[in-house]
Design an enzyme around this catalytic site. Structure first.
Site, mmCIF file in Angstrom:
data_model
loop_
_atom_site.group_PDB
_atom_site.id
_atom_site.type_symbol
_atom_site.label_atom_id
_atom_site.label_comp_id
_atom_site.label_asym_id
_atom_site.label_seq_id
_atom_site.Cartn_x
_atom_site.Cartn_y
_atom_site.Cartn_z
ATOM 1 N N ARG A 12 16.717 30.597 14.402
ATOM 2 C CA ARG A 12 17.344 30.355 15.705
ATOM 3 C C ARG A 12 18.546 29.417 15.587
ATOM 4 O O ARG A 12 19.324 29.285 16.537
ATOM 5 C CB ARG A 12 16.319 29.784 16.693
ATOM 6 C CG ARG A 12 15.244 30.793 17.083
ATOM 7 C CD ARG A 12 14.091 30.123 17.803
ATOM 8 N NE ARG A 12 14.521 29.499 19.043
ATOM 9 C CZ ARG A 12 13.764 28.669 19.752
ATOM 10 N NH1 ARG A 12 12.549 28.338 19.296
ATOM 11 N NH2 ARG A 12 14.214 28.146 20.873
ATOM 12 N N LYS A 37 17.034 24.950 7.895
ATOM 13 C CA LYS A 37 16.968 24.089 9.073
ATOM 14 C C LYS A 37 16.856 22.617 8.718
ATOM 15 O O LYS A 37 17.530 21.768 9.324
ATOM 16 C CB LYS A 37 15.782 24.511 9.950
ATOM 17 C CG LYS A 37 15.644 23.666 11.205
ATOM 18 C CD LYS A 37 14.650 24.240 12.187
ATOM 19 C CE LYS A 37 13.244 24.218 11.705
ATOM 20 N NZ LYS A 37 12.276 24.547 12.778
ATOM 21 N N GLU A 74 -3.584 25.633 23.298
ATOM 22 C CA GLU A 74 -2.270 26.251 23.391
ATOM 23 C C GLU A 74 -2.039 26.792 24.801
ATOM 24 O O GLU A 74 -2.976 27.140 25.510
ATOM 25 C CB GLU A 74 -2.139 27.380 22.371
ATOM 26 C CG GLU A 74 -2.222 26.928 20.921
ATOM 27 C CD GLU A 74 -1.166 25.896 20.557
ATOM 28 O OE1 GLU A 74 -0.036 25.974 21.086
ATOM 29 O OE2 GLU A 74 -1.472 24.990 19.759
ATOM 30 N N ARG A 106 39.921 7.654 4.140
ATOM 31 C CA ARG A 106 39.145 8.708 3.476
ATOM 32 C C ARG A 106 38.304 8.127 2.341
ATOM 33 O O ARG A 106 38.421 6.943 2.005
ATOM 34 C CB ARG A 106 40.105 9.793 2.980
ATOM 35 C CG ARG A 106 40.768 10.564 4.118
ATOM 36 C CD ARG A 106 41.911 11.416 3.619
ATOM 37 N NE ARG A 106 41.485 12.345 2.586
ATOM 38 C CZ ARG A 106 42.341 13.014 1.805
ATOM 39 N NH1 ARG A 106 43.649 12.830 1.933
ATOM 40 N NH2 ARG A 106 41.885 13.840 0.890
ATOM 41 N N ASN A 151 50.877 11.472 -5.187
ATOM 42 C CA ASN A 151 49.853 11.443 -6.227
ATOM 43 C C ASN A 151 49.571 12.795 -6.866
ATOM 44 O O ASN A 151 48.880 12.864 -7.876
ATOM 45 C CB ASN A 151 48.542 10.858 -5.665
ATOM 46 C CG ASN A 151 48.052 11.604 -4.430
ATOM 47 O OD1 ASN A 151 48.843 12.188 -3.703
ATOM 48 N ND2 ASN A 151 46.758 11.567 -4.194
#
Length: 451
Positions: free
Chosen positions: A18, A25, A158, A319, A372
């Site tokens: 999902r 997940k 349930e 950064r 650089n």
């Protein structure tokens, strides 16, 4: 509590379909750490504790994440998905070692706390065979309900099996459970699969315990703490709760957040005393901010160390690999990357400093760029102490600017500048030709081009 041993089993075998993502997940991030990382951070650790993570087939990346966070973690594969009790028993080998407390958690509940695990263990220490974690749901629809008598847990019902009266109950099952480790296998092995899905449900452990005449109890927590993540919307909700927690913790530690709801923090952000953060600041992972530092609005900082009394922004981007010494100043529209700026350095406007070391008390003028990258490799720029680099200058690496050197505005520097020397605009044509020749030579593998 410390005298009792524990085994925590984290169930992380879910595919997370999902989520509509190729990423498992449990690896989706909240506050720049994976869901699994948050759960593992809350589980018991130290002497007498052990950890097992149950993963699905072909989910080595989850095992790697678990080992990164907890090198002591054991991993077990649930080859078939036959219910939560079946998943727990994938770690039978670890359970059989006989820890005093068996904790069962889920890899998609990033807001659970160490204090909650401690409360579950405390119930076992007082004699309970099972301590189940519950919460009062604002909308209990879809959740299993706790059926209690007094302070005893009788069953977990349930929704599909609940009576009309039971559906009115708002005390719901969070899924997290603690089981007396000495009786754990006896309980888990008695769970059957006499249901429509033919699966083995961990919730049925309560019935097994009751049949044996043992005690099951409920430990309550907030609904926020046991939020499970199944969709990107739920991921965003968990992020919101986590950010509120992190902001509150920062302010309680003495950080001034001018508009807290606009500041984004990471779970590992470290703050000193008297830090001030203005609105609309994003702090990514790996950031440490020392005493007295001010971060002005609309700045973005990742993997950076800031010394004391530093000033950042507004509109600055720091950064990874940036390190700023005490009293350094980074102004508006300045970007740094892999750069060490020592104490008192000023880069106040519109500059890029990358792959560089800048000595103490140097001044970098507006529009300065450390060039650089030559098209093939990154190169280093070294600027000495007390140097002055004028506006709109380009420092073509590899290059070294000496201590106290002066670079005139608009210069393009391709050669080392000695200590206390001066490089001025009148030398530009020679410098540009030298740099172009070097680049042409590199492009041809060392062969010089005919003019």
């Amino acid at each position: 509590m410390t005298a009792r041993s524990s085994l925590t089993i984290v169930l992380a075998a879910g595919e997370g379909t999902r989520m509509r993502s190729n990423l498992p997940k449990a690896l989706h991030p909240v506050a720049h750490q994976s869901l699994l990382a948050h759960v593992l951070a809350a589980t018991p650790k130290g002497t007498g504790t052990s950890l097992a993570v149950v993963i699905g087939p072909d989910h080595q990346v989850i095992a790697d994440e678990a080992k990164r966070i907890r090198p002591d973690a054991l991993t077990f594969v649930q080859a078939e998905r036959l219910g939560t009790a079946h998943a727990v028993l994938a770690a039978r080998e670890a359970i059989a070692r006989g820890a005093d407390d068996l904790l069962i958690a889920f890899g998609d509940t990033p807001l659970i706390s160490a204090e909650t695990f401690a409360r579950l263990r405390s119930a076992l220490a007082k004699g309970a065979a099972i301590a189940a974690l519950g919460f009062r749901a604002a909308d209990p629809t879809g959740y299993g309900r706790f059926i209690v008598q007094g302070d005893r847990l009788v069953a977990i019902r349930e929704q599909a099996d609940a009576s009309a009266e039971e559906l009115k109950i708002d005390l719901c099952n969070a899924g997290v459970m603690a089981i007396d480790g000495r009786r754990a296998l006896a309980i888990l092995d008695k769970i059957g699969n006499a249901n429509s899905k033919r699966e083995y449900y961990l919730t049925d452990a309560v019935g097994v315990v009751r049949e044996q005449g043992w005690e099951a109890v409920v430990i309550e927590t907030s609904e926020d703490e046991v939020r499970g993540i199944n969709t990107k919307a739920q991921l965003a909700e968990a992020e919101s709760v986590m950010q509120a927690r992190l902001r509150k913790a920062a302010m309680e530690a003495g950080v001034t957040l001018i508009a807290p709801e606009t500041v984004y923090l990471s779970a590992d952000t470290v703050f000193g005393n008297d830090v001030t953060i203005e609105p609309f600041v994003v702090i990514g992972p790996g950031v440490s901010i020392a005493d007295g530092t001010v971060i002005h609005s609309f700045s973005h900082i990742v993997q950076t160390t800031l010394g004391k009394n530093v000033s950042i922004g507004p509109y600055a981007r720091l950064r990874p690999g940036t390190s700023l010494g005490d009293g350094a100043r980074i102004g508006n529209f300045v970007e740094t990357k892999a750069a060490t700026l020592e104490a008192g350095v000023k880069v106040n406007h519109l500059s890029y400093i990358g792959d560089a070391t800048v000595g103490a008390n140097s001044n970098i003028g507006a529009g300065t760029i450390t060039c650089n990258y030559d098209g093939f490799k990154k190169h280093k720029t070294i600027i000495g102490q007390g140097a002055f680099v004028g506006t709109n200058s380009s420092l073509v690496a590899p290059v070294k600017i000496g201590n106290g050197a002066y670079i005139g505005s608009g210069s393009v520097i391709t050669r080392d500048v000695p200590d206390d020397a001066m490089a001025l605009e009148r030398n530009q044509q020679t410098i540009r030709e030298g740099g172009a020749a070097r680049y042409r030579e590199m492009k041809t593998g060392g062969k010089k081009l005919e003019k």
